[in-house]
Design a protein around this motif. Sequence first.
Motif, PDB file in Angstrom:
ATOM      1  N   GLN A   7       0.838  -1.204   0.000  1.00 23.70           N
ATOM      2  CA  GLN A   7       0.000   0.000   0.000  1.00 23.70           C
ATOM      3  C   GLN A   7       0.876   1.259   0.000  1.00 23.70           C
ATOM      4  O   GLN A   7       0.615   2.213  -0.732  1.00 23.70           O
ATOM      5  N   GLU A   8       1.946   1.250   0.804  1.00 20.49           N
ATOM      6  CA  GLU A   8       2.832   2.416   0.857  1.00 20.49           C
ATOM      7  C   GLU A   8       3.553   2.635  -0.472  1.00 20.49           C
ATOM      8  O   GLU A   8       3.691   3.771  -0.936  1.00 20.49           O
ATOM      9  N   GLU A   9       3.985   1.533  -1.092  1.00 24.64           N
ATOM     10  CA  GLU A   9       4.643   1.674  -2.400  1.00 24.64           C
ATOM     11  C   GLU A   9       3.676   2.265  -3.417  1.00 24.64           C
ATOM     12  O   GLU A   9       4.042   3.149  -4.202  1.00 24.64           O
ATOM     13  N   ALA A  10       2.435   1.797  -3.376  1.00 28.89           N
ATOM     14  CA  ALA A  10       1.428   2.332  -4.301  1.00 28.89           C
ATOM     15  C   ALA A  10       1.207   3.819  -4.036  1.00 28.89           C
ATOM     16  O   ALA A  10       1.099   4.622  -4.971  1.00 28.89           O
ATOM     17  N   GLU A  11       1.162   4.206  -2.760  1.00 29.82           N
ATOM     18  CA  GLU A  11       0.948   5.631  -2.420  1.00 29.82           C
ATOM     19  C   GLU A  11       2.094   6.500  -2.940  1.00 29.82           C
ATOM     20  O   GLU A  11       1.875   7.598  -3.459  1.00 29.82           O
ATOM     21  N   PHE A  30       3.378  14.885 -20.864  1.00 30.11           N
ATOM     22  CA  PHE A  30       3.261  13.753 -19.942  1.00 30.11           C
ATOM     23  C   PHE A  30       1.959  13.033 -20.217  1.00 30.11           C
ATOM     24  O   PHE A  30       0.895  13.647 -20.228  1.00 30.11           O
ATOM     25  N   SER A  31       2.028  11.730 -20.472  1.00 28.46           N
ATOM     26  CA  SER A  31       0.776  10.981 -20.636  1.00 28.46           C
ATOM     27  C   SER A  31       0.948   9.555 -20.135  1.00 28.46           C
ATOM     28  O   SER A  31       1.964   8.910 -20.394  1.00 28.46           O
ATOM     29  N   VAL A  32      -0.051   9.108 -19.371  1.00 25.77           N
ATOM     30  CA  VAL A  32      -0.075   7.728 -18.877  1.00 25.77           C
ATOM     31  C   VAL A  32      -0.653   6.871 -19.992  1.00 25.77           C
ATOM     32  O   VAL A  32      -1.720   7.173 -20.527  1.00 25.77           O
ATOM     33  N   THR A  33       0.069   5.794 -20.371  1.00 20.93           N
ATOM     34  CA  THR A  33      -0.376   5.006 -21.532  1.00 20.93           C
ATOM     35  C   THR A  33      -1.229   3.811 -21.130  1.00 20.93           C
ATOM     36  O   THR A  33      -1.799   3.162 -21.974  1.00 20.93           O
ATOM     37  N   ASP A  34      -1.302   3.509 -19.835  1.00 23.97           N
ATOM     38  CA  ASP A  34      -2.115   2.363 -19.404  1.00 23.97           C
ATOM     39  C   ASP A  34      -3.022   2.786 -18.240  1.00 23.97           C
ATOM     40  O   ASP A  34      -2.636   2.725 -17.087  1.00 23.97           O
ATOM     41  N   GLN A  35      -4.220   3.242 -18.591  1.00 28.09           N
ATOM     42  CA  GLN A  35      -5.140   3.755 -17.567  1.00 28.09           C
ATOM     43  C   GLN A  35      -5.638   2.661 -16.625  1.00 28.09           C
ATOM     44  O   GLN A  35      -5.927   2.914 -15.461  1.00 28.09           O
ATOM     45  N   LEU A  36      -5.723   1.433 -17.140  1.00 25.75           N
ATOM     46  CA  LEU A  36      -6.194   0.327 -16.299  1.00 25.75           C
ATOM     47  C   LEU A  36      -5.198   0.081 -15.162  1.00 25.75           C
ATOM     48  O   LEU A  36      -5.576  -0.086 -14.005  1.00 25.75           O
ATOM     49  N   ALA A  37      -3.902   0.078 -15.495  1.00 19.91           N
ATOM     50  CA  ALA A  37      -2.874  -0.138 -14.467  1.00 19.91           C
ATOM     51  C   ALA A  37      -2.918   0.976 -13.434  1.00 19.91           C
ATOM     52  O   ALA A  37      -2.753   0.740 -12.231  1.00 19.91           O
ATOM     53  N   LYS A  42      -4.275   2.884  -7.925  1.00 18.30           N
ATOM     54  CA  LYS A  42      -5.030   3.747  -7.006  1.00 18.30           C
ATOM     55  C   LYS A  42      -5.858   2.904  -6.037  1.00 18.30           C
ATOM     56  O   LYS A  42      -5.951   3.211  -4.847  1.00 18.30           O
ATOM     57  N   HIS A  43      -6.434   1.835  -6.565  1.00 14.74           N
ATOM     58  CA  HIS A  43      -7.231   0.942  -5.718  1.00 14.74           C
ATOM     59  C   HIS A  43      -6.358   0.350  -4.620  1.00 14.74           C
ATOM     60  O   HIS A  43      -6.755   0.268  -3.462  1.00 14.74           O
ATOM     61  N   CYS A  44      -5.130  -0.038  -4.998  1.00 12.89           N
ATOM     62  CA  CYS A  44      -4.203  -0.630  -4.030  1.00 12.89           C
ATOM     63  C   CYS A  44      -3.786   0.406  -2.984  1.00 12.89           C
ATOM     64  O   CYS A  44      -3.645   0.082  -1.803  1.00 12.89           O
ATOM     65  N   ALA A  50      -6.141  -4.706  -0.927  1.00 10.04           N
ATOM     66  CA  ALA A  50      -6.172  -4.874  -2.392  1.00 10.04           C
ATOM     67  C   ALA A  50      -5.011  -5.741  -2.867  1.00 10.04           C
ATOM     68  O   ALA A  50      -3.937  -5.737  -2.298  1.00 10.04           O
ATOM     69  N   GLU A  51      -5.290  -6.480  -3.947  1.00  3.27           N
ATOM     70  CA  GLU A  51      -4.221  -7.300  -4.528  1.00  3.27           C
ATOM     71  C   GLU A  51      -3.201  -6.395  -5.216  1.00  3.27           C
ATOM     72  O   GLU A  51      -3.504  -5.274  -5.596  1.00  3.27           O
ATOM     73  N   VAL A  52      -2.003  -6.948  -5.381  1.00  6.19           N
ATOM     74  CA  VAL A  52      -0.975  -6.222  -6.139  1.00  6.19           C
ATOM     75  C   VAL A  52      -1.480  -6.061  -7.579  1.00  6.19           C
ATOM     76  O   VAL A  52      -2.011  -7.005  -8.160  1.00  6.19           O
TER      77      VAL A  52
END
Length: 295
Positions: A7-11, A30-37, A42-44, A50-52
């Motif tokens: 969780q901390e790494e995700a934050e 700047f653009s994020v190319t994988d919105q799903l990831a 964010k969920h994590c 939450a799963e990795v």
Amino acid sequence: TTGMTNQEEAEVQISELDLLSSMFPCEEEFSVTDQLALAELKHCAENQSAEVPSSRVQFILNVKAELPNASMVEFSMACALPFKYPAVLPEITVRSPLLSRSQQVQLNSDLRRYLVQNCRGEPCVLSAREWLKDHGAAYIDRELSPPSGSTLDALEPETTTFTRLWIYSHHIYNKQKRKNIIDWAKELSLSGFCMPGKPGVVCVEGLQSSCEEFWSRVRRLTWKRILIRHREDVSLKGGGHAEIQGQRKFSTLEEKCFDAHGARGNHMDLGQLYHFLEGKGCADIFQMYFGVEGH
């Protein structure tokens, strides 16, 4: 930063991405190319249980630097954040049309060395960007120990890159979009296939610049969700027509429907998709798309 929780790494990753998007609000920078990831990350960050995330956040940072002759050059930094980042270094690949293949290799290995020496355990995408801004231009005119008798080598054509993009969409039903995909691929000399329905899968292959032009057009259409699930780049020395054709796994771009079923005939038989990919030597892609081994 040792021993951080998932969780901390995700934050940490989310706050760095937020910082980048506030510093570089234009998509050209700047653009994020994988919105799903990004959504999974964010969920994590928000849920301890939450799963990795199943895929890494990937994004592009474009950096302009001034050459000694006062003209500007643009570098593209393609970044992927491993889930253990910042304990693990990010994967960064710098490209520019003005860099030869050997200059690009040298620049990327020097940038990597700089990050290893200076940035382990701390968020470092901005440090990498600053390093590139300060040092990138120096690689463009740099002669990298040319072999003897290299006057002929200097006349060799630039390295060409052959690219294959595997695009995932929540669904592709719209007839106009399906027509655009086929027409644009034809216009840009791309081969591959499009599987409409839910989910939607598009594969295009050809010259890197043509694939990137195709992606920039497709993503501007309205989608519930669309992203590049996987990308393959192969450097071709000569880049002649025969060499490009030799890399292709598909002859043209056509729409493939696999035994559609469901109320709107829109749920494809993924087993048939797997066998189709297997026949093209791309079976490993199936797991990247659907997270399961095909059979």
